[in-house]
Design a protein around this motif. Sequence first.
Motif, PDB file in Angstrom:
ATOM      1  N   UNK A   1     -45.054  61.359  18.185  1.00 12.65           N
ATOM      2  CA  UNK A   1     -44.613  59.963  18.010  1.00 12.65           C
ATOM      3  C   UNK A   1     -45.807  59.014  17.912  1.00 12.65           C
ATOM      4  N   UNK A   2     -45.556  57.867  17.328  1.00 15.36           N
ATOM      5  CA  UNK A   2     -46.602  56.842  17.286  1.00 15.36           C
ATOM      6  C   UNK A   2     -46.714  56.206  18.663  1.00 15.36           C
ATOM      7  N   UNK A   3     -47.950  56.064  19.158  1.00 16.41           N
ATOM      8  CA  UNK A   3     -48.095  55.437  20.483  1.00 16.41           C
ATOM      9  C   UNK A   3     -47.379  54.094  20.583  1.00 16.41           C
ATOM     10  N   UNK A   4     -47.434  53.293  19.533  1.00 14.35           N
ATOM     11  CA  UNK A   4     -46.856  51.936  19.620  1.00 14.35           C
ATOM     12  C   UNK A   4     -45.343  51.966  19.843  1.00 14.35           C
ATOM     13  N   UNK A   5     -44.698  53.086  19.484  1.00 17.55           N
ATOM     14  CA  UNK A   5     -43.234  53.122  19.614  1.00 17.55           C
ATOM     15  C   UNK A   5     -42.782  53.861  20.884  1.00 17.55           C
ATOM     16  N   UNK A   6     -43.703  54.071  21.824  1.00 21.37           N
ATOM     17  CA  UNK A   6     -43.369  54.885  23.004  1.00 21.37           C
ATOM     18  C   UNK A   6     -42.200  54.308  23.799  1.00 21.37           C
ATOM     19  N   UNK A   7     -42.218  53.005  24.030  1.00 19.53           N
ATOM     20  CA  UNK A   7     -41.110  52.428  24.826  1.00 19.53           C
ATOM     21  C   UNK A   7     -39.771  52.691  24.146  1.00 19.53           C
TER      22      UNK A   7
ATOM     23  N   UNK B   1     -42.419  64.611  24.109  1.00 14.65           N
ATOM     24  CA  UNK B   1     -43.091  63.930  23.004  1.00 14.65           C
ATOM     25  C   UNK B   1     -44.602  64.094  23.150  1.00 14.65           C
ATOM     26  N   UNK B   2     -45.297  63.956  22.029  1.00  9.76           N
ATOM     27  CA  UNK B   2     -46.763  63.937  22.076  1.00  9.76           C
ATOM     28  C   UNK B   2     -47.265  62.865  21.134  1.00  9.76           C
ATOM     29  N   UNK B   3     -48.330  62.207  21.548  1.00 11.97           N
ATOM     30  CA  UNK B   3     -49.017  61.290  20.647  1.00 11.97           C
ATOM     31  C   UNK B   3     -49.860  62.126  19.683  1.00 11.97           C
ATOM     32  N   UNK B   4     -50.208  61.578  18.515  1.00 10.33           N
ATOM     33  CA  UNK B   4     -51.036  62.353  17.566  1.00 10.33           C
ATOM     34  C   UNK B   4     -52.407  62.712  18.145  1.00 10.33           C
ATOM     35  N   UNK B   5     -52.832  61.975  19.183  1.00  2.00           N
ATOM     36  CA  UNK B   5     -54.135  62.240  19.823  1.00  2.00           C
ATOM     37  C   UNK B   5     -54.068  63.405  20.819  1.00  2.00           C
ATOM     38  N   UNK B   6     -52.933  64.055  20.947  1.00  2.00           N
ATOM     39  CA  UNK B   6     -52.783  65.113  21.959  1.00  2.00           C
ATOM     40  C   UNK B   6     -53.562  66.369  21.613  1.00  2.00           C
TER      41      UNK B   6
END
Length: 510
Positions: free
Chosen positions: A477-483, A420-425
């Motif tokens: 993925x959205x950082x907030x939904x990582x877990x 996975x990658x955050x959009x900030x990657x």
Amino acid sequence: MKDILSELENRRAEARQGGGAKRVEAQHARGKLTARERIELLLDDGSFEEFDMFVAHRCIDFGMEKNRPYSDGVVTGWGTINGRMVYVFSQDFTVLGGSVSETHARKICKIMDMAVANGAPVIGINDSGGARIQEGVDSLAGYGEVFQRNIMASGVVPQISVIMGPCAGGAVYSPAMTDFIFMVKDTSYMFVTGPDVVKTVTNEQVTAEELGGASTHTRKSSVADAAFDNDVETLAEVRRLVDFLPLNNREKPPVRPFFDEPDRIEDSLNTLVPENPNTPYDMKELITKVADEGDFYEIQADFAKNIITGFIRLEGQTVGVVANQPMVLAGVLDIDSARKAARFVRFCDCFEIPLLTLVDVPGFLPGTSQEYNGVIKHGAKLLFAYGEATVPKVTVITRKAYGGAYVVMSSKHLRGDFNYAWPTSEIAVMGAKGATEIIHRADLGDPEKIARHTQDYEDRFANPFVAAERGFIDEVIQPCSTRKRVARAFASLRNKKLQTPWKKHDNIPL
Ligand code: HXC
């Protein structure tokens, strides 16, 4: 019968008193507990079953035939930690300095053999003056037998060493081959040759504490994985560690009851990565926000802090975490961090512990010191460890994933299961500035042009979408939904099976 029973009790009492009240007092005066007190604290109440209490040595040299204490300087047996079985040996410094005789070693070997046969961890509490000097080669042979068992048990059952006093000379090599070493601050030390020999051979003046104390081994040498203030705290931490581990390599890691929603959304993670790509942030915040109940058990917290290793639980199941730490050296990979993480990855793979990798890595640390000391081979250890690991592997890139370090950090190319990658990657060969200076060398004298080229490069590569287009990233993925995403990924991998070609063993770059 009454007399026989009371004779048994008398003998037991004699064994339990160890080296006698005076030596026990001396042990306490140093802030150390006795071998039996330590076992009591380590194991569940009343669970200890002792073996070989009446073993005594067979040495008849140097008047030793008149000094044959029961237990021979080591207490051995099995018991439980939170209901799960472990084997234990605890060296008794009050009896002949906890020195290792032929019979002392044989007691340790017996419980190691039983641990392997029954699939339960071995915990060794070390507090010993080393080879029993009166026994000579018999003692060395005993050490050799223990070493061979450490090697055979490696990767079969977890082995934990707790250093609670002296551990010197060749004796250090048994703990060295175990999976984890814990030390007690100020009362334990480990070295191959002591301060006197060091002074004679190298003319260096150094105290035992400086040479091999807990601080040295947790911060400088990385021989030890953690150090604590006293015996009580150290043993409590061993219990906590054991709770994360499977009992053997054929068992799945333990699943504990959990009280934390797997799909918990953490809005604060959306602002974890700062706007300025060069501003650090604390990766531990992400780890604790992903973990069940925020519980993170860190391994080697004081060494190579640019990488974080440790255990969390997701939906109650143990997961090993490896994460770059942008707060230290910008999270760069170097010799120490690669070695630290590689060993951790291999431990997890041995014992079927799934791996979560959190990536924010600008690359490998440049410099002569790194190259001269073999960053090529040491860096390769981490690459190799990830590539050979067959456990479920989930990776989340939060910001930078540059160059070789992108590939090393559990990329798709090393059999990553979920990447996975955050959009900030930013997934690229290198940062925009460095790349521009190479591609547009001819324009280096023109700052305006360079700024434009840098912006072009950033627009093109400083994002996760080029990698996502190619399927190297499974989802942005959205950082907030990582877990939630990570927990679901691991849940889907519970039955993962991966074949590797037959081999005797691999040849990891050492
Ligand atoms: C026999 C030993 C002993 C040993 C200590 N004792 N070490 N007995 N063999 N190796 C005994 C002492 O005689 C003493 O007995 C009691 O244990 C406590 O020791 P003290 O010296 O009074 O304690 P302390 O002042 O705390 O010093 C601890 C010590 C010191 C630093 C560990 O005892 C020491 O230097 N011991 C020798 C260490 C050593 O050289 N070991 C061999 C290393 S070679 P009493 O009856 O007076 O209470 C080695 C090779 C292993 O280990 C190789 C594996 C392959």
